[in-house]
Design a protein around this motif. Structure first.
Motif, PDB file in Angstrom:
ATOM      1  N   TYR A 171      -3.219   4.690  -6.447  1.00 37.19           N
ATOM      2  CA  TYR A 171      -4.104   3.769  -6.108  1.00 37.19           C
ATOM      3  C   TYR A 171      -5.643   4.477  -6.047  1.00 37.19           C
ATOM      4  CZ  TYR A 171      -6.052  -0.304  -4.015  1.00 37.19           C
ATOM      5  OH  TYR A 171      -7.199  -1.318  -3.790  1.00 37.19           O
ATOM      6  N   LEU A 172      -5.536   5.695  -5.473  1.00 41.35           N
ATOM      7  CA  LEU A 172      -6.962   6.159  -5.333  1.00 41.35           C
ATOM      8  C   LEU A 172      -7.244   7.092  -6.676  1.00 41.35           C
ATOM      9  CD1 LEU A 172      -6.894   7.284  -1.746  1.00 41.35           C
ATOM     10  CD2 LEU A 172      -7.736   5.093  -2.547  1.00 41.35           C
ATOM     11  N   ASP A 173      -6.429   7.100  -7.800  1.00 41.80           N
ATOM     12  CA  ASP A 173      -6.880   8.067  -8.705  1.00 41.80           C
ATOM     13  C   ASP A 173      -7.316   7.168  -9.825  1.00 41.80           C
ATOM     14  OD1 ASP A 173      -5.454  10.135  -7.558  1.00 41.80           O
ATOM     15  OD2 ASP A 173      -3.680   9.924  -8.765  1.00 41.80           O
ATOM     16  N   THR A 174      -8.709   6.895  -9.421  1.00 42.52           N
ATOM     17  CA  THR A 174      -9.544   5.967 -10.386  1.00 42.52           C
ATOM     18  C   THR A 174     -10.470   7.095 -11.210  1.00 42.52           C
ATOM     19  OG1 THR A 174     -11.241   5.719  -8.582  1.00 42.52           O
ATOM     20  CG2 THR A 174      -9.429   4.070  -9.025  1.00 42.52           C
TER      21      THR A 174
ATOM     22  N   GLY B   4       0.749  -1.035  -0.105  1.00 40.93           N
ATOM     23  CA  GLY B   4      -0.100  -0.096  -0.217  1.00 40.93           C
ATOM     24  C   GLY B   4       0.873   1.542  -0.020  1.00 40.93           C
TER      25      GLY B   4
ATOM     26  N   CYS C 276       1.553   2.965  -3.306  1.00 36.62           N
ATOM     27  CA  CYS C 276       0.344   3.131  -4.305  1.00 36.62           C
ATOM     28  C   CYS C 276      -0.086   4.444  -4.214  1.00 36.62           C
ATOM     29  CB  CYS C 276      -0.758   2.216  -3.808  1.00 36.62           C
ATOM     30  SG  CYS C 276      -0.200   0.472  -3.844  1.00 36.62           S
TER      31      CYS C 276
END
Lengths: 1152, 526
Positions: free
Chosen positions: B9-12, B3, B6
């Protein structure tokens, strides 16, 4: 005479390491592993030793160090042994001992977790029977009668008499006696050469030393600082229910559970300490064997037509597989789940392999269910009487023989005696037959433990063609590779199938669900071309038989972990897994159903896929600095991803319905299709510190940082701290020796938790599809809100745990206060902006409550045991702020009374809003034509209200109309000034009372559950009181005979709804008290005696019969007071919900 | 640890919808945006809210019910519908609330298009047409807003200020006239895409606005309310009538639209080509239209009866007075007022499609007396999803017959009563070629305006103009007061309608929630 010095170590598995070491000088071997071994967690059992010169004593010490075994021996017998060299790597205890002892005159036996090293028995001597006598007493020296004493490994046994005395013949000195008695810890003793063995049995203080599962760890109940309710497997298995939610209903303080309807597989709503939020889900977070899971009802298919009965996404979980359910309630407990903990956390742990002989259990039952209630509607003849009054000139009574479009005396009358007559409830409600079979096994041997099982459930419903099936299988394996490394894998697979037509409400929001049809369908068969929109008579039976709905859901829960111990106290745990759900729903509505007639046959296939996956890496360190300071610290990171996909296709116009939904190609019209995909992610960092001072001051602090892609950059992370303090007052000197108070603990906690359970990407300015004339268009659907952030709930909790008389009475009292701030709400924005709503952080909801639980062991003796537990909770919910609008309207589609509720500041969530009923207008309130000429018939009069009589704005009132209170006293009842809050959906109190009685081999369980102070807006009343007579629906019998007429100027019932224009307005007339007390479960079981089970070759056997929902005391007039409408903002709203079943069960448990 | 590496990781990104800033990048995007603007006309819901507060369901009710033509069926009490036929619409009415929002949502869509169209690189002349169509739609939506609610905030950008106050009617109509004129200048004779606005759609609505303003000034509409915001004092009626005359003359002379031969084919689901001959602008619906946006006539515009015979609900019913406005010989009455359709009843074949024939009405006291003007075909042949409820028929908002009547009105007010009366005859004769002279005699009223209003009712009843007509001629209250409670089966609700009718009800209330969300002036007495 043996003289053995034994070092007994107190073992525990997580929270507190050995805190004392006892050296006891005993005249005989004391094997007391059992009461010191708690829980199922085991240590690595393999050993590695590499020593050039060592002694037996040292080897034994190493064994104790590296494993959970305790070694007892007579120091004299090993004194003589010489030092030796030893190199073994990762070998079992047996291998090691065999190697060390093979050349010596020693051998060993392993009993529970204790290794007894002794002199090798001499060559088999002729059996010398030694007679042993003794007395068994409790810790206070009181003799215990009825203690079972067995010689281990044989079937010989006896029991103590009234004075606690016993006599038994033992074959050899190495025999081990096993003393067992209910309520006491098992004790095993080596006989050696003793002739008199007196025994002290320690009282089982099981509940206090029970492990409680908390987030990312476990803790002894004694050391708990938060507010957690737990239920163990034996309690879950008592109520023979199909979902775990039903099994815990009414048994936990502060946890309110209600089913949305009586339909098998229907959703169960769990609300922990009230509703925190207005929009988002109020469902708690579920953690199933470590896998966090937001139970999303959309994962499981349901009818796409009508008012959906939402399905229970946790129905795939077989209650028989559950070891424990722990509900975390206060923020100190839930904050470790940070963003997801605001609604509480429900931790479900499935069964693991247990120490002891491998076990196989069979549990099976068969049950019979029927409706608890029938609604009193008119019989066919009464119905004809009713229609003669309201619609004499209709197709029911006349054939339009002269073709003038009218039905009157000029036409031929219909021969009413030839009409088919029905009692639809009698004809359609049936006895549902269910069966449930579970086989489970549990093995723990050496370094491996495994447990698993298979289950089959076929639940028949009380409505025809409606059932629920579940096939489940699971396997859990835990393996110790060596003293440092342990891994485990847990796989659970299940498939559920729910069959049955749409059960509540039909197409276009019509009031024509199956269950509603049973009540309202005209009880005589005739066809009215103006109303029977199908062009033919449709009966409830054709609605059932020509509609098909089947939802099949496969759910796989897979998780694994790796646990590595770097040095004593420092452990790394990496775990990961997920819950994968795949649900497919097939529906077909034939032309002979009112759902399919408009489309000439309608077929729908829906497919839902969801994957909730996670991975956690967790580092734990625990240490006793000295006997006064204990520290346990944990830090972790976690990632989560939730993926959801939906797909559906609908076709209509089926010339051939014979293959139904299984050949959708036959439908010639593509009615619609849809697909949807959503992924959201979370990234979290968190930690916890537990610190214990002087074994009586307990401190817990947690902190979690959660990032979510549901928010824009810069707003993604939310931070959630919590603190708790527990004071074990009973450890203080002034209480330590108290005879009365055996446990007293004060708990205080504060914490913050979050919520982001809204749809994804609400912070963006979205486009919506906006078609025109068959072409694709797009239009702005929302304005962006880059500031959207986490919703936060702050909670304070204070609790007291009190145990009296050696914990025969245990009380827990908790009070709490919660404030949810920055609520995530789709806030209404002024319509002139071109937008309807925008997601904002706004408003506040408060919950305050009190929870009380008491468990008592009323009678405790050898043959007779009686235990009682009682809980009661009260929660006060209040909306404090909803931004710049006065209220949020709550409307219910598909009805005549639609604007029923409001969310208003100062009121709880779930209130109806309307006029206050004030009886019925009477003739004396009016004047009419010709100076109130009494010879004019009532229905020809043109009534004018007398001066001073309160009128209703916009409605022509008549005698027989419902009357409302003029709240502001201006002489007219109007929408703006005379409406108020008229109901509350949530109870003032709820709770349960459970009694368990055991007499010899019989056991009896009686469970009552109830709620007080909640109300239901019973919308069906309007229809059942002649509201829409043009629909020909049947009406309420009681109303029909007691309604207002000129001869019966009732002030309770009005005139027929069609003639009572004010009846359609939202008023307290429809609000009913839904308080109830339910005899939820009574079961009687019989456990076969050991003699008998031995004969038939099984370990244990029990048969039982039980009855569920045996009686409900309530004033509510609908089918059942336990309902939940689909709208969380007005849960207490009923439109004839699926009736609850009374279930009789007969079952058998066999252990092998 | 996992984690930590990342960062993204939250850039969706969302999968199933697009974001606003990504529209208007290509010419195709501009067409998609424009279709989105049209969509508001028969949107079932907007942003997940409402049920047909567009021309689909609620606006026809708002425009027709509670007049001398149409009242609520006695016993029907749904608060989203019933109050419109009994003049008891309160500021809390959900239909009002959603209608206000729907119309402004449409205006926002148009403004968004007008702001961003340049980014889409649409080649000329299409670019100019798209701009013209957006102006037409914005003008249309503002016209209905202004007739319902009076003065409203005027927005010309998509940054619609939530605190904007109501502008006076004069400003609103300046924008409406400018929008329609823009469309009139820029749009071709006939649109390249089926059903889209053309030059004459704009011309027709210009005629509507001119006559509306002229008559409101002439008849001092709302003056007694003493509410300056909604005042018509600023209107130069002479100029309005002159403009009305010239634009209607131009339509009659140049547009190529005319009266289609068969009056009843204007109201059948499947006779779209005939409707197109006469309709200057229609709300479109198409078989298998993707995901909704159909028209809906079910609730009151079609004869009551079983759905398998193409029958409807009859939530609103015609007055007996309307029945007697027609001469027995007038063929239009046979089409417009009927009894029910029955599954065993007779069918007629219209250009290859079967329609059930409702039982004819000879006496409005029959309990089955209902609106029969629009007709659903036999659903057995209907390839539309849920064919018994929804319709793929087009609905005319403005047709040539109306232009003739507006021309008559303009002629009358510019001094040509003879020419005006000729126009009435021209409208009547289409359905009644044989009996035209008898009808002309029978319908004659010395006061031309009285006869004009009656003729408008006979020709255009239930087509969305009665309420506006009664208001602009100052006859809203008096026409209700003149209703009886006995002439027709459904007149029994008239006393309720009468007791609720007040002069201030010429305006609908501003939705209460709108005021609560951001304070704005309420119409008088609400």
């Amino acid at each position: 005479m043996y003289k053995i010095y034994a070092a007994l170590k107190c073992r525990r598995n997580f929270s507190i390491p050995s805190k004392f070491v006892l050296t006891m000088k005993l005249t005989f071997v004391l094997l007391t592993a059992v009461f010191l071994q708690v829980g199922a967690n085991t240590r690595a059992q393999n050993i590695s030793i590499n020593k050039q010169s060592t002694s037996l004593k040292e080897v034994f010490q190493l064994i104790e160090k590296q494993t959970s075994f305790t070694v007892v021996y007579d120091s004299k017998i090993i004194k003589a042994t010489k030092p030796f060299s030893l190199t073994v790597k990762d070998v079992s205890i047996e291998t090691l001992l065999d190697r060390c002892l093979r050349d010596l005159d020693l051998d060993y036996i392993i009993s529970m977790n204790t290794i007894v090293v002794r002199k090798k028995p001499n060559a088999p001597d002729p059996v010398i029977v030694t007679r042993v006598t003794g007395k068994v007493v409790d810790s206070k020296g009181t003799p215990i009668p009825g203690v079972s004493i067995r010689i281990k490994g044989s079937n010989k046994g006896t029991s103590t008499d009234m004075d606690g005395k016993y006599t038994i013949d033992v074959p050899e000195p190495t025999s081990i006696l096993v003393f067992t008695s209910i309520g006491y810890n098992v004790k095993e003793l080596l006989v050696s050469n003793e002739k008199v063995i007196d025994v002290i049995l320690m009282e089982e203080v099981k509940s206090l030393d029970d492990l409680v599962v908390i987030g990312y760890g476990t803790v002894n109940k004694k050391d708990l600082t938060g507010s957690v309710s737990s239920i163990k497997a034996d309690e879950i298995s008592k109520s023979k229910v199909t979902s775990f939610q039903e099994a815990i209903q009414g048994k936990m303080a502060g946890v309110q559970i209600s089913s949305s309807s009586g339909e098998p597989g229907a959703a169960m709503n769990i609300s922990i300490r009230g509703a925190n939020t207005i929009y988002g889900s109020t469902s708690p977070l579920f953690v199933i064997d470590g896998v966090p899971y937001d139970a999303n009802a959309n994962e499981v298919g349901t009818a796409s037509i009508g008012n959906k009965t939402s399905a229970n996404p946790l129905a795939n979980l077989n209650p028989n597989d559950i070891e424990s359910v722990d509900v975390l309630k206060d923020a100190s407990s839930t904050a470790i789940y940070g963003s997801r903990g605001a609604n509480g956390v429900v931790i479900i742990t499935t069964k693991t392999g247990k120490l002891g002989t491998p076990k196989i259990d069979y549990d099976g039952y068969m049950s019979f269910s029927n409706a608890t209630k029938k609604l009193g509607v008119l019989s066919p003849d009464e119905y004809l009487d009713y229609r003669r009054i309201v619609s004499p000139n209709t197709i029911l009574f006349y054939k339009d023989t002269n073709k003038d479009g009218l039905y009157n005396e000029l036409d031929e009358p219909v021969d009413l005696s030839k009409l088919e007559k029905h009692d639809w409830q009698d004809e359609t409600l049936q006895t549902g037959i269910s069966q449930n079979h579970n086989v489970s096994f549990s093995v723990k041997k050496d370094n491996t433990s495994y447990a698993g099982g298979v289950g089959y459930l076929d639940q028949g419903a009380i409505v025809r063609n409606n059932d629920f099936k579940r096939y489940s299988a699971r396997l859990r394996v835990d393996q110790d590779f060596n003293s440092k490394l342990k891994i485990g894998l847990n796989i659970s697979l299940s498939q559920t199938g729910q069959d049955g037509a749409s059960q509540s409400g039909g197409g276009d929001g019509l009031f024509n669900g199956i269950v509603q049809n049973l009540v309202i369908s005209k009880p005589v068969e005739f066809y009215d071309p103006l109303w029977d929109r199908a062009g033919a008579y449709i009966s409830p039976l054709t609605m059932i038989d020509d509609a098909y709905k089947s939802a099949a859901t496969v759910q796989n829960n897979i998780s694994g972990y790796l646990n590595y111990k770097f040095i004593p106290g420092l452990t790394l745990n990496i775990s990961g897994g997920g819950i994968l759900t795949n649900s497919k729903t097939k529906e077909f509505y034939g032309k002979k159903t009112s759902w399919g007639v408009g489309d000439n046959g309608l077929g729908i296939i829906q497919d839902q896929k969801a994957a909730s996956v996670f991975s956690t890496s967790q580092l734990t360190y625990e240490k006793w600095f000295n006997k006064d300071h204990y520290l346990n610290a944990m830090i972790a990171t976690e990632i989560n991803q939730y993926t959801y996909e939906y797909f559906s296709v609908q076709k209509s116009n089926f010339a051939d319905e014979s293959t139904g939904i299984d050949d959708i190609a036959k439908g010639t019209i593509a009615k619609g299709s849809a697909s949807y995909k959503d992924v959201n992610r979370r990234l979290s960092y968190f930690g916890r510190v537990n610190y214990t001072l002087l074994t009586k001051h307990l401190f817990t602090g947690t902190f979690r940082a959660d990032g979510s892609d549901k928010f824009g950059k810069g707003k993604r992370f939310g931070y959630f701290p919590s603190f708790a303090y527990g004071w074990l007052i009973s450890e203080e000197p002034f209480l330590k020796n108290s005879k009365q108070i055996s446990n007293l603990k004060l708990r205080l906690s504060y914490g913050e938790t979050g919520n982001e359970r809204i749809e994804s990407y609400r912070y963006l300015a979205r486009l919506e599809n906006a078609f025109y004339n068959g072409e694709l268009g797009q239009a702005p659907a929302s304005s962006a809100n880059p500031n959207l952030k986490w919703e936060t709930t702050i909670q304070y909790n204070a609790g007291i745990d009190l145990g009296l008389f050696n914990n025969r009475i245990e009380l827990t009292l908790d009070v709490y206060s919660k404030q949810t701030k920055n609520m995530l709400l789709p806030v209404y924005v002024p319509g002139r902006t071109g937008y309807n709503q925008q997601w904002q952080n706004i408003g506040r909801v408060d919950n305050k409550g009190i929870e009380f639980q008491i468990n008592t062991k009323n009678i405790k003796s050898r043959d007779f045991n009686w235990e009682t537990s009682f809980n009661i909770s009260s929660n006060r919910n209040e909306v404090k702020d909803i931004g710049n609008i006065g209220y949020i309207p709550v409307t219910m589609g598909g009805g005549w009374i639609t604007n029923v509720g409001r969310v208003t500041v100062g009121q709880p969530i779930g209130t109806a809003y309307g006029y206050v009923s004030d009886g019925v207008y009477q003739i004396s309130d009016f004047t009419w034509d010709n100076n109130s000429d009494p010879t004019i018939p009532h229905d020809k009069r043109f009534y004018v209200p007398k001066p001073g009589v309160v009128q209703v704005t916009g409605v022509n009132i008549r005698p027989g109309s419902s009357k409302f209170k003029d709240l502001n006293g201006d002489g007219i009842v109007d929408l703006d000034n005379d409406r108020t809050t008229i109901s509350r959906s949530t109870p003032k109190f709820f709770g349960g009372l459970n009694n368990t009685i055991r007499y010899k081999n019989f056991d009896l369980n009686i469970f009552l559950e109830g709620a007080y102070g909640n109300q239901i807006f019973n919308e069906s009343k309007y229809r059942l009181e002649g509201g829409v007579s043009s629909t020909w629906m049947n009406i309420n019998k009681d109303f029909f005979y007691n309604r207002w007429t000129t001869e019966n100027p009732s002030n309770t019932y009005g005139d027929f709804g069609d003639l009572n224009k004010t009846a359609t307005l939202t008023s307290s007339y429809f609000v009913e008290d839904a308080s109830y007390l339910r005899l939820k479960n009574v079961s009687i079981g019989y456990r076969f005696s050991d003699d008998l089970t031995k004969k038939i070759g099984v370990g244990s056997a029990r048969i039982y019969i039980s009855g569920s929902n045996l009686h409900t005391w309530t004033k509510y007039t609908g089918y059942d007071p336990e309902i939940q409408s689909e709208n969380a903002l007005l849960a207490g709203f009923d439109r004839i919900s699926y009736p609850r079943a009374r279930v009789y069960t007969i079952g058998l448990n066999v252990g092998f | 640890m996992l984690g930590s590496g990342c960062k993204d990781y939250l850039d969706t990104k969302p999968y199933s919808f697009n974001t606003v800033e990504n529209l208007y990048k290509t010419p195709q995007d501009a067409e998609i945006g424009l279709t989105g603007c049209y969509s508001i006309l028969n949107a079932t819901n907007v942003q997940g809210t409402g049920f047909g507060e567009s021309f689909t369901v609620k606006m026809p009710i708002m425009l027709n019910a509670g007049t001398d033509e149409l009242v609520t069926q006695d016993g029907f009490t749904d608060p989203n519908y019933a109050p419109f036929g009994t003049a008891e619409v309160s500021s809390q009415n959900e239909t009002i609330r959603n209608n206000w929002f729907f119309l402004f949502a449409g205006i926002n869509r148009c403004n968004y298009l007008l702001e961003n169209i340049e980014k889409a690189n649409v080649p000329q002349p299409r670019r100019q047409e798209i701009i013209g169509e957006a102006h037409f739609l914005r003008g249309l939506l503002y016209f209905y807003l202004a007739t319902f609610y009076g003065g409203v905030p005027v927005y010309e950008t998509s940054q619609q200020d939530p605190k904007a106050q109501r502008d006076k009617l004069e400003s609103v109509y300046q924008l409406i006239l400018a929008d329609f004129n823009n469309a009139y200048q820029n749009l071709p004779n006939r649109a390249g895409i089926d059903g889209r606005a053309n030059k004459w759609s704009a011309a027709g609505y210009l005629a509507k606005v001119y006559t509306y303003l002229g008559s409101c000034n002439e008849n001092a509409v709302g003056k007694s309310l003493n509410y300056p915001l909604n005042s018509f004092d600023w209107v130069n009626k002479t100029e309005m009538y002159a403009n009305a005359k010239s634009i209607t003359n131009k339509i009659i002379a140049e547009s190529g639209f005319g009266l289609t031969k068969n009056y009843s084919y204007l109201f059948r689901e499947t006779t779209k080509s005939q409707l197109a001959e006469e309709s200057l602008f229609s709300i479109q619906s198409k078989t298998n239209s993707a995901n909704g946006n159909y028209n809906l006539w079910l609730f009151w515009q079609i004869p009551i009866g079983s759905s398998v015979a193409g029958g409807g609900y009859g939530w609103f019913r015609p007055t007996g007075e309307l029945f007697f406005k027609y001469d027995n010989a007038d063929e239009r009455r046979k089409n417009n007022l009927t009894l029910y359709v029955a599954p065993q009843g007779d069918k007629e074949n219209i250009e290859g499609t079967n329609y059930f024939i409702p039982l004819p009405c000879t006496d409005p006291l029959n309990g089955n007396y209902c609106v029969g003007k629009f007709r659903y075909r036999d659903p057995i042949s209907k390839s539309i999803s849920n064919g018994t409820a929804w319709s793929d028929g087009n609905v005319s908002l403005l047709r040539y017959a109306d232009i003739l009547l507006l021309n008559a009105e303009a002629k009358f007010y510019t001094g040509d009563e003879t020419g005006a009366r000729e126009r009435l005859k021209e409208v009547r004769v289409r359905a009644n070629p044989a009996t035209i002279n008898a009808l002309t005699t029978a319908y004659f009223k010395a006061n031309f305006i009285d006869e004009l209003l009656d003729e408008r009712s006979r020709e255009l009843c239930f087509e969305g103009w009665r309420r506006v007509d009664l208001i602009r001629f100052g006859k809203f209250e008096s026409s209700i007061a003149a209703l009886t409670d006995y002439l027709g089966s459904w007149n029994r609700i008239v006393p309720l309608l009468k007791s609720n009718m007040k002069p201030y009800k010429i305006w609908y209330p501003i939705p209460k929630t709108e005021i609560e969300l951001s304070p704005i002036d309420q119409n008088p007495k609400y």
